[in-house]
Design a protein around this motif. Structure first.
Motif, PDB file in Angstrom:
ATOM      1  N   MET A  78       0.843  -1.193   0.000  1.00  9.46           N
ATOM      2  CA  MET A  78       0.000   0.000   0.000  1.00  9.46           C
ATOM      3  C   MET A  78       0.878   1.242   0.000  1.00  9.46           C
ATOM      4  SD  MET A  78      -2.760   1.246   2.853  1.00  9.46           S
ATOM      5  CE  MET A  78      -1.462   1.738   3.981  1.00  9.46           C
ATOM      6  N   LEU A  79       0.866   1.966  -1.101  1.00 12.16           N
ATOM      7  CA  LEU A  79       1.731   3.126  -1.254  1.00 12.16           C
ATOM      8  C   LEU A  79       0.992   4.410  -0.877  1.00 12.16           C
ATOM      9  CD1 LEU A  79       3.312   2.191  -4.692  1.00 12.16           C
ATOM     10  CD2 LEU A  79       4.368   1.939  -2.438  1.00 12.16           C
ATOM     11  N   THR A  80       1.663   5.266  -0.123  1.00 10.55           N
ATOM     12  CA  THR A  80       1.102   6.560   0.224  1.00 10.55           C
ATOM     13  C   THR A  80       1.540   7.621  -0.784  1.00 10.55           C
ATOM     14  OG1 THR A  80       1.208   5.912   2.550  1.00 10.55           O
ATOM     15  CG2 THR A  80       0.828   8.234   2.092  1.00 10.55           C
ATOM     16  N   VAL A  81       2.782   7.545  -1.224  1.00  9.64           N
ATOM     17  CA  VAL A  81       3.269   8.437  -2.272  1.00  9.64           C
ATOM     18  C   VAL A  81       2.645   8.024  -3.601  1.00  9.64           C
ATOM     19  CG1 VAL A  81       5.326   9.161  -3.572  1.00  9.64           C
ATOM     20  CG2 VAL A  81       5.431   8.921  -1.083  1.00  9.64           C
ATOM     21  N   ASP A  82       2.159   8.996  -4.353  1.00  8.96           N
ATOM     22  CA  ASP A  82       1.568   8.757  -5.665  1.00  8.96           C
ATOM     23  C   ASP A  82       2.665   8.961  -6.715  1.00  8.96           C
ATOM     24  OD1 ASP A  82       0.227   8.755  -8.064  1.00  8.96           O
ATOM     25  OD2 ASP A  82      -1.331  10.175  -7.442  1.00  8.96           O
ATOM     26  N   PHE A  83       3.157   7.864  -7.277  1.00  6.02           N
ATOM     27  CA  PHE A  83       4.288   7.964  -8.193  1.00  6.02           C
ATOM     28  C   PHE A  83       3.903   8.495  -9.569  1.00  6.02           C
ATOM     29  CE2 PHE A  83       6.016   5.162  -4.938  1.00  6.02           C
ATOM     30  CZ  PHE A  83       7.259   5.747  -4.737  1.00  6.02           C
ATOM     31  N   SER A  84       2.618   8.712  -9.817  1.00  6.61           N
ATOM     32  CA  SER A  84       2.238   9.430 -11.025  1.00  6.61           C
ATOM     33  C   SER A  84       2.454  10.932 -10.851  1.00  6.61           C
ATOM     34  CB  SER A  84       0.769   9.147 -11.380  1.00  6.61           C
ATOM     35  OG  SER A  84      -0.110   9.717 -10.422  1.00  6.61           O
ATOM     36  N   ARG A  85       2.456  11.398  -9.596  1.00  7.07           N
ATOM     37  CA  ARG A  85       2.744  12.807  -9.304  1.00  7.07           C
ATOM     38  C   ARG A  85       4.203  13.004  -8.897  1.00  7.07           C
ATOM     39  NH1 ARG A  85      -2.641  14.927  -6.135  1.00  7.07           N
ATOM     40  NH2 ARG A  85      -3.932  13.069  -6.447  1.00  7.07           N
ATOM     41  N   PHE A  86       4.869  11.912  -8.591  1.00  8.99           N
ATOM     42  CA  PHE A  86       6.233  11.950  -8.065  1.00  8.99           C
ATOM     43  C   PHE A  86       7.033  10.876  -8.804  1.00  8.99           C
ATOM     44  CE2 PHE A  86       9.380  11.048  -4.618  1.00  8.99           C
ATOM     45  CZ  PHE A  86       9.826  12.339  -4.392  1.00  8.99           C
ATOM     46  N   PRO A  87       7.293  11.088 -10.092  1.00  5.46           N
ATOM     47  CA  PRO A  87       7.894  10.027 -10.907  1.00  5.46           C
ATOM     48  C   PRO A  87       9.330   9.702 -10.511  1.00  5.46           C
ATOM     49  CG  PRO A  87       7.759  12.073 -12.142  1.00  5.46           C
ATOM     50  CD  PRO A  87       7.010  12.308 -10.863  1.00  5.46           C
ATOM     51  N   ILE A  88       9.657   8.435 -10.607  1.00  9.71           N
ATOM     52  CA  ILE A  88      11.011   7.936 -10.364  1.00  9.71           C
ATOM     53  C   ILE A  88      11.566   7.425 -11.688  1.00  9.71           C
ATOM     54  CG2 ILE A  88      12.431   6.243  -9.130  1.00  9.71           C
ATOM     55  CD1 ILE A  88      11.215   8.356  -7.304  1.00  9.71           C
ATOM     56  N   ALA A  89      12.736   7.921 -12.079  1.00 13.88           N
ATOM     57  CA  ALA A  89      13.359   7.507 -13.336  1.00 13.88           C
ATOM     58  C   ALA A  89      14.442   6.472 -13.066  1.00 13.88           C
ATOM     59  CB  ALA A  89      13.966   8.718 -14.051  1.00 13.88           C
ATOM     60  N   PRO A  90      14.681   5.558 -14.014  1.00 10.92           N
ATOM     61  CA  PRO A  90      15.797   4.615 -13.858  1.00 10.92           C
ATOM     62  C   PRO A  90      17.098   5.359 -13.587  1.00 10.92           C
ATOM     63  CG  PRO A  90      14.442   3.997 -15.732  1.00 10.92           C
ATOM     64  CD  PRO A  90      13.937   5.338 -15.277  1.00 10.92           C
ATOM     65  N   GLY A  91      17.844   4.881 -12.592  1.00  8.53           N
ATOM     66  CA  GLY A  91      19.107   5.514 -12.238  1.00  8.53           C
ATOM     67  C   GLY A  91      19.006   6.593 -11.183  1.00  8.53           C
ATOM     68  N   ASP A  92      17.785   7.039 -10.838  1.00 13.01           N
ATOM     69  CA  ASP A  92      17.638   8.025  -9.770  1.00 13.01           C
ATOM     70  C   ASP A  92      18.214   7.479  -8.466  1.00 13.01           C
ATOM     71  OD1 ASP A  92      16.447  10.054 -11.190  1.00 13.01           O
ATOM     72  OD2 ASP A  92      14.407   9.656 -10.490  1.00 13.01           O
ATOM     73  N   ARG A  93      18.935   8.328  -7.770  1.00 10.05           N
ATOM     74  CA  ARG A  93      19.439   7.964  -6.445  1.00 10.05           C
ATOM     75  C   ARG A  93      18.357   8.338  -5.429  1.00 10.05           C
ATOM     76  NH1 ARG A  93      24.315  11.892  -6.588  1.00 10.05           N
ATOM     77  NH2 ARG A  93      22.642  13.046  -7.615  1.00 10.05           N
ATOM     78  N   VAL A  94      17.810   7.329  -4.759  1.00 12.65           N
ATOM     79  CA  VAL A  94      16.647   7.520  -3.899  1.00 12.65           C
ATOM     80  C   VAL A  94      16.972   7.122  -2.469  1.00 12.65           C
ATOM     81  CG1 VAL A  94      14.261   6.836  -3.447  1.00 12.65           C
ATOM     82  CG2 VAL A  94      15.044   7.098  -5.809  1.00 12.65           C
ATOM     83  N   LEU A  95      16.627   7.980  -1.527  1.00 16.39           N
ATOM     84  CA  LEU A  95      16.714   7.665  -0.101  1.00 16.39           C
ATOM     85  C   LEU A  95      15.306   7.531   0.443  1.00 16.39           C
ATOM     86  CD1 LEU A  95      18.181   7.379   2.645  1.00 16.39           C
ATOM     87  CD2 LEU A  95      18.077   9.885   2.837  1.00 16.39           C
ATOM     88  N   ASP A  96      14.967   6.350   0.973  1.00 16.99           N
ATOM     89  CA  ASP A  96      13.717   6.141   1.696  1.00 16.99           C
ATOM     90  C   ASP A  96      14.067   6.237   3.177  1.00 16.99           C
ATOM     91  OD1 ASP A  96      11.263   5.480   2.672  1.00 16.99           O
ATOM     92  OD2 ASP A  96      11.165   3.486   1.787  1.00 16.99           O
ATOM     93  N   LEU A  97      13.783   7.383   3.759  1.00 17.71           N
ATOM     94  CA  LEU A  97      14.210   7.701   5.120  1.00 17.71           C
ATOM     95  C   LEU A  97      13.145   7.281   6.125  1.00 17.71           C
ATOM     96  CD1 LEU A  97      16.218   9.026   7.035  1.00 17.71           C
ATOM     97  CD2 LEU A  97      15.224  11.246   6.465  1.00 17.71           C
ATOM     98  N   GLY A  98      13.535   6.422   7.072  1.00 18.23           N
ATOM     99  CA  GLY A  98      12.549   5.843   7.969  1.00 18.23           C
ATOM    100  C   GLY A  98      11.685   4.866   7.198  1.00 18.23           C
ATOM    101  N   CYS A  99      12.348   3.965   6.489  1.00 18.43           N
ATOM    102  CA  CYS A  99      11.684   3.123   5.484  1.00 18.43           C
ATOM    103  C   CYS A  99      10.692   2.140   6.078  1.00 18.43           C
ATOM    104  CB  CYS A  99      12.727   2.362   4.670  1.00 18.43           C
ATOM    105  SG  CYS A  99      13.714   1.178   5.640  1.00 18.43           S
ATOM    106  N   GLY A 100      10.804   1.814   7.381  1.00 19.72           N
ATOM    107  CA  GLY A 100       9.895   0.843   7.964  1.00 19.72           C
ATOM    108  C   GLY A 100      10.003  -0.501   7.268  1.00 19.72           C
ATOM    109  N   ALA A 101       8.866  -1.029   6.836  1.00 20.31           N
ATOM    110  CA  ALA A 101       8.846  -2.328   6.160  1.00 20.31           C
ATOM    111  C   ALA A 101       9.311  -2.244   4.710  1.00 20.31           C
ATOM    112  CB  ALA A 101       7.449  -2.926   6.227  1.00 20.31           C
ATOM    113  N   GLY A 102       9.510  -1.029   4.187  1.00 22.50           N
ATOM    114  CA  GLY A 102      10.155  -0.878   2.879  1.00 22.50           C
ATOM    115  C   GLY A 102       9.255  -0.693   1.681  1.00 22.50           C
ATOM    116  N   ARG A 103       7.970  -0.421   1.890  1.00 20.42           N
ATOM    117  CA  ARG A 103       7.032  -0.414   0.759  1.00 20.42           C
ATOM    118  C   ARG A 103       7.418   0.577  -0.334  1.00 20.42           C
ATOM    119  NH1 ARG A 103       2.537   3.336   2.650  1.00 20.42           N
ATOM    120  NH2 ARG A 103       3.405   4.314   4.492  1.00 20.42           N
TER     121      ARG A 103
END
Length: 254
Positions: free
Chosen positions: A1-26
């Protein structure tokens, strides 16, 4: 269950991403599937071990495209072990309401985010969260529990004060608000109460099947009782030195 809407917050291949306080990692898992170079960080060592296992399983199953990387690590949100401008994207979901020094966390996120990079912040929404606090002290008066409730304009103001530029927001998970109200009414540790069990089955069915009826219902109810509030922002580029120098020269000439 994602809270971030990736259609409004697109992720491109190769982006360096930090999931801070990732919890279970969704959110980290979704970014990995999209080809990002993901770092999932949390202070909970047990959860980090589980996230690392899932990353390995995803690699084994071929769920992430070639070039994607994923690392799970234990760390402190107030002292991130990364250089300045390390990431293109930072996600912090349902974390800031737990941390006394939320301004310090925002400052660290801004530090490690490159100029032009994007950040997504999600917190429990004020109205539904206030109902939970009213129904049950046990809901929030626990070690590591929620210590504050953000109003939308308060969170946006803090994001701006940290030097970020908000560009969008929305609410999410309206169908989950009644579930937590029931949990608080019948006891947050009482999963056997019939209304709680029945509603939980509904949520599991919805998550697994994604029927059109509940998708439409949640979309209509999100502005009213959405459980989470989400803000998207960018880190502005600093003025170039050449531009700054030109401006100073012109000012001196005047």
């Amino acid at each position: 269950m994602l809270t971030v809407d990736f259609s409004r917050f697109p992720i491109a291949p190769g982006d360096r991403v930090l999931d801070l306080g990732c919890g279970a990692g969704r959110h980290a898992f979704e970014c990995y599937r999209r080809g990002a170079q993901v770092v999932a960080l949390d202070r909970n060592a047990e959860e980090i071990r589980e996230v690392a296992k899932w990353f390995a399983a995803m690699r084994e199953a071929g769920e992430a495209p070639e070039g994607a990387t994923a690392t799970a690590m234990e760390g402190d949100a107030l002292a991130l072990p990364f250089p300045d401008d390390s990431f293109d994207v930072v996600v912090i979901s349902e974390v800031m309401e737990h941390i006394p020094d939320d301004k310090g966390v925002l400052a660290e996120m801004v530090r490690v985010l490159r100029p032009g990079g994007r950040i997504a912040v999600t917190v429990p929404r004020y109205g539904p969260e206030k109902v939970c606090w009213t129904l049950s002290d046990a809901y929030h008066e626990v070690e590591g529990g929620h210590i504050r409730i953000y109003k939308a304009d308060e969170l946006v103001a803090k994001v701006r004060e940290a030097g970020l530029k908000p560009y969008g927001s929305h609410h999410a998970h309206a169908l989950h608000s009644p579930y937590w109200w029931l949990k608080c009414a019948f006891g947050v540790d009482n999963d056997q109460a019939l209304p709680v069990r029945a509603y939980h089955k509904l949520l599991v069915w919805d998550i697994m099947k994604k029927p059109l009826a509940t998708r439409l219902a949640e979309r209509a109810l999100n502005p009213v009782i959405g459980k989470s509030f989400v803000v998207y922002a960018t880190k502005p580029h600093l003025p170039r030195l050449a531009d700054a120098g030109t401006g100073a020269t012109e000012a001196a000439a005047k």
